[in-house]
Write a protein that holds these residues in place. Structure first.
Motif, PDB file in Angstrom:
ATOM      1  N   ASP A   1       0.868  -1.172   0.000  1.00  0.00           N
ATOM      2  CA  ASP A   1       0.000   0.000   0.000  1.00  0.00           C
ATOM      3  C   ASP A   1       0.908   1.225   0.000  1.00  0.00           C
ATOM      4  N   MET A   2       1.061   1.869  -1.169  1.00  0.00           N
ATOM      5  CA  MET A   2       2.024   2.952  -1.290  1.00  0.00           C
ATOM      6  C   MET A   2       1.597   4.194  -0.507  1.00  0.00           C
ATOM      7  N   GLN A   3       0.295   4.391  -0.356  1.00  0.00           N
ATOM      8  CA  GLN A   3      -0.159   5.509   0.481  1.00  0.00           C
ATOM      9  C   GLN A   3       0.344   5.326   1.912  1.00  0.00           C
ATOM     10  N   LEU A   4       0.165   4.124   2.462  1.00  0.00           N
ATOM     11  CA  LEU A   4       0.617   3.840   3.824  1.00  0.00           C
ATOM     12  C   LEU A   4       2.139   3.935   3.929  1.00  0.00           C
ATOM     13  N   GLN A   5       2.845   3.393   2.934  1.00  0.00           N
ATOM     14  CA  GLN A   5       4.310   3.438   2.961  1.00  0.00           C
ATOM     15  C   GLN A   5       4.833   4.870   2.910  1.00  0.00           C
TER      16      GLN A   5
ATOM     17  N   GLY B   1       3.565  19.937   7.994  1.00  0.00           N
ATOM     18  CA  GLY B   1       3.921  20.367   6.640  1.00  0.00           C
ATOM     19  C   GLY B   1       4.784  19.376   5.890  1.00  0.00           C
ATOM     20  N   GLY B   2       5.666  18.685   6.622  1.00  0.00           N
ATOM     21  CA  GLY B   2       6.574  17.755   5.957  1.00  0.00           C
ATOM     22  C   GLY B   2       6.072  16.335   5.892  1.00  0.00           C
ATOM     23  N   TYR B   3       4.853  16.106   6.354  1.00  0.00           N
ATOM     24  CA  TYR B   3       4.352  14.728   6.479  1.00  0.00           C
ATOM     25  C   TYR B   3       3.176  14.442   5.559  1.00  0.00           C
ATOM     26  N   GLU B   4       1.971  14.828   5.963  1.00  0.00           N
ATOM     27  CA  GLU B   4       0.773  14.364   5.273  1.00  0.00           C
ATOM     28  C   GLU B   4       0.701  14.863   3.831  1.00  0.00           C
ATOM     29  N   ALA B   5       0.944  16.173   3.631  1.00  0.00           N
ATOM     30  CA  ALA B   5       0.868  16.720   2.277  1.00  0.00           C
ATOM     31  C   ALA B   5       1.911  16.086   1.368  1.00  0.00           C
ATOM     32  N   THR B   6       3.127  15.908   1.880  1.00  0.00           N
ATOM     33  CA  THR B   6       4.195  15.300   1.086  1.00  0.00           C
ATOM     34  C   THR B   6       3.874  13.853   0.761  1.00  0.00           C
ATOM     35  N   ALA B   7       3.354  13.126   1.746  1.00  0.00           N
ATOM     36  CA  ALA B   7       3.002  11.718   1.522  1.00  0.00           C
ATOM     37  C   ALA B   7       1.902  11.585   0.473  1.00  0.00           C
ATOM     38  N   ASN B   8       0.888  12.454   0.538  1.00  0.00           N
ATOM     39  CA  ASN B   8      -0.186  12.393  -0.456  1.00  0.00           C
ATOM     40  C   ASN B   8       0.331  12.718  -1.851  1.00  0.00           C
ATOM     41  N   ALA B   9       1.199  13.727  -1.945  1.00  0.00           N
ATOM     42  CA  ALA B   9       1.778  14.077  -3.250  1.00  0.00           C
ATOM     43  C   ALA B   9       2.569  12.905  -3.819  1.00  0.00           C
TER      44      ALA B   9
ATOM     45  N   SER C   1       2.131  16.157 -11.114  1.00  0.00           N
ATOM     46  CA  SER C   1       1.342  15.358 -10.184  1.00  0.00           C
ATOM     47  C   SER C   1       0.593  16.259  -9.204  1.00  0.00           C
ATOM     48  N   MET C   2       1.272  17.278  -8.676  1.00  0.00           N
ATOM     49  CA  MET C   2       0.623  18.177  -7.721  1.00  0.00           C
ATOM     50  C   MET C   2      -0.355  19.132  -8.405  1.00  0.00           C
ATOM     51  N   ARG C   3      -0.190  19.340  -9.702  1.00  0.00           N
ATOM     52  CA  ARG C   3      -1.218  20.101 -10.422  1.00  0.00           C
ATOM     53  C   ARG C   3      -2.510  19.304 -10.489  1.00  0.00           C
TER      54      ARG C   3
ATOM     55  N   ALA D   1       2.167   9.650  -3.072  1.00  0.00           N
ATOM     56  CA  ALA D   1       1.274   8.530  -3.405  1.00  0.00           C
ATOM     57  C   ALA D   1       0.642   8.743  -4.778  1.00  0.00           C
ATOM     58  N   TRP D   2       0.176   9.971  -5.054  1.00  0.00           N
ATOM     59  CA  TRP D   2      -0.399  10.252  -6.365  1.00  0.00           C
ATOM     60  C   TRP D   2       0.662  10.178  -7.469  1.00  0.00           C
ATOM     61  N   THR D   3       1.892  10.570  -7.147  1.00  0.00           N
ATOM     62  CA  THR D   3       2.956  10.497  -8.146  1.00  0.00           C
ATOM     63  C   THR D   3       3.237   9.053  -8.527  1.00  0.00           C
ATOM     64  N   TRP D   4       3.299   8.158  -7.540  1.00  0.00           N
ATOM     65  CA  TRP D   4       3.496   6.739  -7.852  1.00  0.00           C
ATOM     66  C   TRP D   4       2.333   6.193  -8.676  1.00  0.00           C
ATOM     67  N   TYR D   5       1.128   6.622  -8.343  1.00  0.00           N
ATOM     68  CA  TYR D   5      -0.037   6.190  -9.130  1.00  0.00           C
ATOM     69  C   TYR D   5       0.112   6.618 -10.593  1.00  0.00           C
ATOM     70  N   LEU D   6       0.467   7.878 -10.802  1.00  0.00           N
ATOM     71  CA  LEU D   6       0.607   8.376 -12.170  1.00  0.00           C
ATOM     72  C   LEU D   6       1.750   7.696 -12.912  1.00  0.00           C
ATOM     73  N   LEU D   7       2.854   7.422 -12.226  1.00  0.00           N
ATOM     74  CA  LEU D   7       3.969   6.711 -12.862  1.00  0.00           C
ATOM     75  C   LEU D   7       3.564   5.288 -13.235  1.00  0.00           C
ATOM     76  N   SER D   8       2.734   4.648 -12.392  1.00  0.00           N
ATOM     77  CA  SER D   8       2.290   3.288 -12.719  1.00  0.00           C
ATOM     78  C   SER D   8       1.367   3.277 -13.928  1.00  0.00           C
TER      79      SER D   8
END
Length: 398
Positions: free
Chosen positions: A119-123, A240-248, A298-300, A250-257
């Protein structure tokens, strides 16, 4: 609105345009989705807007931290903290971050050996929170305390989400999970205050974010931050360095996949920059231009903060419409980043739209995942560096 706010805002924007109003109970909410309108609120006329009563619901966690302070108090804290988050100042944190990433990659290796999905979101959540705690405290906190802080922080953030959703209720209304959140907050405060007191006894012996904040001085008065201010800004930095970065991420890995050609291009760039399994240097991370384009795109498409809140002080006019005094505003960054009048083929994933040539032709405020104006996120450089390092170290191996 409670079950699918993004779907509702998308539908209402399609039907009524870039600025519309609807009522939540007796409260009229104004929703903005035009990049020019967002610039007006966040930059051009930002003095007329403050974070508003919605953000006051987070004071339980952030105290008087930078994320919710206003006016002169905010300006003073921003002035003191800014040097600690400059790119050159955080360069030495790369090795600390890389060590935490390597610890998590053992889980990736195990999953690969066992042929099990991750689960890449959790990781990403686990990885980024561990990184930001270590970057803040370095060797003043052991792995058991890191886990305790991470668990407590997640409990409090879950309660803050509920407080956001129930912003229209009075503070005295008892919400589910309140007692658990206060216990978790006590755990957080115990660890943070212990480390601060330890550092007071050992000045100048560490090289991390907390040490930088403790050494910082107000340019006007020469005064350092108090223990209470250090506590609030430590918690704010965690967020600031945790949740927002992790979400960004997770979506980046999704888009790369979903776009393997882009993933291969990112992998080639990262391998060319650091071909072995060593820690990338700051220079090599800064040179990952295409990887940064992927992060920006990805963040756009999936901005970590897809909405933000402001409240007007006085009457204003936006897009030809009257905004009354004390009006709550929802700025929908998700819709602004996909606005067809400002973005060509806005639903497509196209990292090349952030190439230097195409970026020069586009006003900066069209894309604002870190905010805009004077309240742009102070940890922007830290977050981008962290994301590039995580992507580089993972995609080189997997």
């Amino acid at each position: 609105m409670a079950s699918n706010p993004l779907g509702l805002f998308t539908e209402l924007s399609r039907e009524h345009g870039d600025l519309f109003r609807f009522d939540v109970g007796s409260v009229p909410i104004h929703v903005l989705s035009n990049p020019d309108h967002l610039k007006h609120v966040l930059a051009t006329n930002n003095r007329n807007y403050w974070k508003g009563p919605v953000f006051e619901r987070t004071r339980l966690l952030f105290g008087r931290g930078l994320v919710i302070s206003e006016g002169e108090a905010w300006q003073r804290q921003r002035r003191i903290m800014a040097p600690s988050f400059q790119r050159e100042r955080i360069a030495h944190l790369v090795s600390i971050m890389a060590d935490e990433i390597r610890k998590r990659l053992r889980r990736f290796d195990q999953a690969l050996d066992d042929r099990q999905p991750l689960d890449m979101q959790l990781q990403m959540m686990t990885m980024t929170l561990n990184i930001v705690i270590k970057a803040m405290f370095s060797f003043s906190i052991d792995d058991d305390e890191v886990e305790a802080v991470a668990n407590a922080f997640n409990v409090v953030l879950g309660h803050i989400d509920l407080r956001f959703l129930t912003f229209f209720l009075p503070e005295w209304v008892p919400l589910p999970g309140r007692h658990e959140a206060h216990r978790a907050l006590h755990t957080l405060d115990e660890v943070v205050h212990r480390v601060i007191e330890q550092r007071r006894r050992e000045p100048g012996q560490h090289d991390d974010v907390l040490e930088a904040l403790m050494q910082a001085r107000d340019a006007d008065s020469g005064e350092p931050m108090t223990n209470a201010q250090l506590r609030d800004e430590t918690i704010t930095t965690f967020f600031g360095g945790y949740e927002a970065t992790a979400n960004a991420l997770a979506w980046t890995w999704y888009l790369l996949s979903e776009h393997r050609d882009v993933a291969r291009k990112v992998q080639r760039e990262c391998l060319a920059s650091t071909p072995d399994d060593s820690t990338p240097s700051l220079a090599s991370l800064l040179a990952l231009d295409y990887t940064e384009q992927v992060i920006k795109e990805s963040m756009r498409l999936y901005p970590p903060f897809w909405i933000s809140f402001r409240t007007s002080y006085d009457e204003d006019t936006i897009g030809g419409y009257r905004i009354p005094p004390r009006a709550p505003l929802v700025l929908c960054h998700y819709l602004a980043h996909r606005h067809p009048a400002f973005w060509r083929d806005p639903e497509a994933f196209d990292p090349d739209r952030f190439s230097p040539e195409r970026s020069e032709q586009r006003p900066r405020h069209y894309d604002a995942p870190f905010g805009a104006g004077q309240r742009m996120c102070i940890g922007k450089h830290f977050a981008v560096l962290e994301m590039k390092l995580i992507i580089s170290m993972i995609i080189r191996r997997f």
